[in-house]
Design a protein around this motif. Structure first.
Motif, short mmCIF file in Angstrom:
data_model
loop_
_atom_site.label_atom_id
_atom_site.label_comp_id
_atom_site.label_asym_id
_atom_site.label_seq_id
_atom_site.Cartn_x
_atom_site.Cartn_y
_atom_site.Cartn_z
N GLY A 65 -11.60 6.67 4.69
CA GLY A 65 -11.62 7.99 4.09
C GLY A 65 -10.33 8.39 3.41
N PHE A 66 -9.64 7.43 2.78
CA PHE A 66 -8.42 7.72 2.03
C PHE A 66 -8.68 7.42 0.55
CE2 PHE A 66 -6.53 6.42 6.22
CZ PHE A 66 -6.08 7.70 6.57
N PRO A 67 -9.31 8.33 -0.18
CA PRO A 67 -9.64 8.04 -1.58
C PRO A 67 -8.42 7.85 -2.46
CG PRO A 67 -10.07 10.35 -1.06
CD PRO A 67 -9.78 9.67 0.23
N ASP A 68 -7.32 8.54 -2.16
CA ASP A 68 -6.13 8.38 -2.99
C ASP A 68 -5.51 6.99 -2.82
OD1 ASP A 68 -5.54 8.99 -0.37
OD2 ASP A 68 -4.04 10.52 -0.83
N ALA B 224 4.90 -4.21 -2.71
CA ALA B 224 5.56 -3.63 -1.54
C ALA B 224 5.71 -2.12 -1.68
CB ALA B 224 6.92 -4.29 -1.34
N ALA B 225 5.97 -1.65 -2.90
CA ALA B 225 6.11 -0.21 -3.11
C ALA B 225 4.80 0.51 -2.84
CB ALA B 225 6.58 0.07 -4.54
N VAL B 226 3.67 -0.08 -3.24
CA VAL B 226 2.38 0.55 -2.95
C VAL B 226 2.12 0.57 -1.44
CG1 VAL B 226 -0.11 0.43 -3.39
CG2 VAL B 226 1.48 -0.14 -5.21
N VAL B 227 2.57 -0.47 -0.74
CA VAL B 227 2.46 -0.47 0.73
C VAL B 227 3.24 0.70 1.32
CG1 VAL B 227 3.04 -1.72 2.84
CG2 VAL B 227 2.05 -2.95 0.91
N THR C 283 -8.65 -5.87 -0.55
CA THR C 283 -8.89 -5.69 0.89
C THR C 283 -8.35 -4.34 1.36
OG1 THR C 283 -8.76 -8.08 1.24
CG2 THR C 283 -8.51 -6.65 3.17
N PHE C 284 -7.13 -4.00 0.97
CA PHE C 284 -6.58 -2.70 1.33
C PHE C 284 -7.39 -1.57 0.68
CE2 PHE C 284 -2.39 -4.84 2.29
CZ PHE C 284 -2.40 -4.50 3.64
N GLY C 285 -7.89 -1.81 -0.52
CA GLY C 285 -8.71 -0.79 -1.17
C GLY C 285 -9.99 -0.53 -0.40
N ILE C 286 -10.62 -1.58 0.11
CA ILE C 286 -11.84 -1.43 0.90
C ILE C 286 -11.53 -0.67 2.19
CG2 ILE C 286 -13.59 -2.67 2.22
CD1 ILE C 286 -13.39 -4.89 0.10
N SER D 137 1.55 3.96 0.61
CA SER D 137 0.41 4.11 1.50
C SER D 137 0.85 4.57 2.89
CB SER D 137 -0.35 2.78 1.60
OG SER D 137 -0.82 2.36 0.33
N LEU D 138 1.89 3.93 3.42
CA LEU D 138 2.40 4.34 4.73
C LEU D 138 2.90 5.78 4.69
CD1 LEU D 138 4.34 1.10 5.75
CD2 LEU D 138 2.14 1.89 6.64
#
Length: 393
Positions: free
Chosen positions: A154-157, A346-349, A145-148, A352-353
């Motif tokens: 527009g955040f490809p990374d 949580a680290a990926v969250v 869901t976050f990937g979509i 992302s932030l």
């Protein structure tokens, strides 16, 4: 080499996943996975596994068949997604990605129905396995869901990181089957339920770690405009290490108190944990030496999460005991089994932030730079107003 290895594993596992539940629907039907496991371990090992699963699977056979067949399809779509992204085949990547995301949702819906219909204590391999499966399910759905959302915004990374984590969670299925074939040689005489307990000590941590390695390998940027400083300064890392050491000490004591089985599970947890920690710490140090500020920041954020994972597990164990009425060993297995995976998520969250915050800072800097720098000239009101206005223009 990693992409080739993952592709081979997925291609081999896809038909195994698609045929795994045939014998439960039609007794005597062929199943590739059972045939291979019977010859790599023993027919008795397979018979015990099938007997333990007959009841839980029989109540939710249709949702599980949907889950397993579509899971096999996901094993085929994953390499297509990875290779099309690396080779920049944009149209193929978008089409396959749409199919992939829809398949994830439907497949995980089948798994969710099984978990909802099956009490944790009656699930295959017990309550700890049920808790780990539920956590992986939530992590998989949340990641895709976050990937979509990242792709749409527009955040490809960020899209890349979330989809790699999603596929990492999906890879727990084939990796678990590999451990079914390998661990009985290391621990002869153990039942499949005990093998599963050993496996879930580290599977979640390993797939999340693999997703991190893939993300860093594909992201060659040394710095990112708008990012400055760090969200993981020295005091934060020191506090994380202290909390992690306390949690690790408590987990070690609790497992050692469980006799031979506890010591076996502790080794299955500690060895991968120490190796993962060492690699992340080394990569963070190398990024610092190379002046790669962004690489150093991402490694440090994941290092903090790695340190906090044992503390999270130590806190989770008594919560599971009281809320679900589990015994100490089952709570330990479940708490440790989900700790590293949840903290990696949580680290990926946080990463992302961090990226979103950096882009917001850069946007505001550009807006500020576009503002007029000189003071506005006032136009007098009166007879000279028209001429003054014209001169001002």
């Amino acid at each position: 080499m990693s992409a080739v290895a993952v592709t081979v594993v997925c291609l081999v596992y896809a038909p195994i996943a698609m045929t795994e539940l045939w014998p439960y629907a039609t007794p005597g039907a062929p199943a590739i996975g059972e045939w291979l496991l019977g010859r790599s371990v023993s027919p008795e090992f397979v018979a015990d596994a099938v007997r333990d699963r007959m009841g839980p699977y029989g109540r939710s056979l249709v949702p599980l068949i949907v889950h397993s067949v579509l899971g096999g399809l996901l094993m085929l779509l994953g390499p297509v997604q990875l290779l099309s992204a690396v080779r920049r085949r944009v149209r193929l990547h978008r089409i396959a990605g749409t199919v992939f995301a829809g398949t994830v949702y439907v497949s995980m819906a089948g798994a969710a129905l099984y978990l909802l219909r099956t009490p944790p204590a009656e699930a295959f391999s017990g309550a700890a396995f049920w808790i780990v499966l539920a956590t992986i399910l939530v992590g998989t759905v949340g990641s895709v869901t976050f990937g979509i959302l990242a792709a749409v915004r527009g955040f490809p990374d960020l899209h890349q990181r979330w989809m790699l984590l999603c596929y990492g969670f999906l890879m727990t299925a084939p990796l678990l089957r590999l451990e079914w074939g390998a661990l009985p040689a290391l621990y002869p005489g153990l039942s499949l339920q005990d093998i599963n307990r050993v496996a879930i000590m580290h599977l979640g941590a390993l797939v999340a770690f693999g997703a991190l390695l893939a993300s860093r390998a594909l992201d060659r940027r040394t710095d990112i405009p708008g990012l400055s400083g760090t969200w993981a300064p020295g005091p934060v890392l020191v506090a994380a290490h202290l909390a992690g050491a306390a949690g690790l000490g408590w987990i070690t004591y609790a497992f050692l108190d469980q006799g031979t089985q506890g010591r076996r599970l502790l080794v299955a947890y500690l060895v991968p944990y120490v190796l993962t920690y060492a690699v992340i710490a080394l990569r963070a140090a190398r990024a610092r030496s190379a002046g790669a500020t962004w690489g150093r920041e991402e490694w440090r954020l994941h290092l903090a999460a790695q340190c906090l994972a044992p503390a999270f597990s130590a806190v989770t164990v008594p919560v599971l005991e009281r809320t679900m009425g589990l015994d100490r060993l089952t709570s330990l297995v479940a708490g440790v089994g989900i700790g590293a995976g949840m903290l990696s998520y949580a680290a990926v969250v946080v990463v992302s932030l961090r990226l979103v915050h950096g882009r917001e800072v850069l946007r505001r800097q550009r807006e500020f730079a576009d503002l007029p720098t000189g003071p506005a000239t006032a136009t007098p009101v009166g007879a000279g107003g028209v001429a003054g206005a014209g001169e001002h223009r």
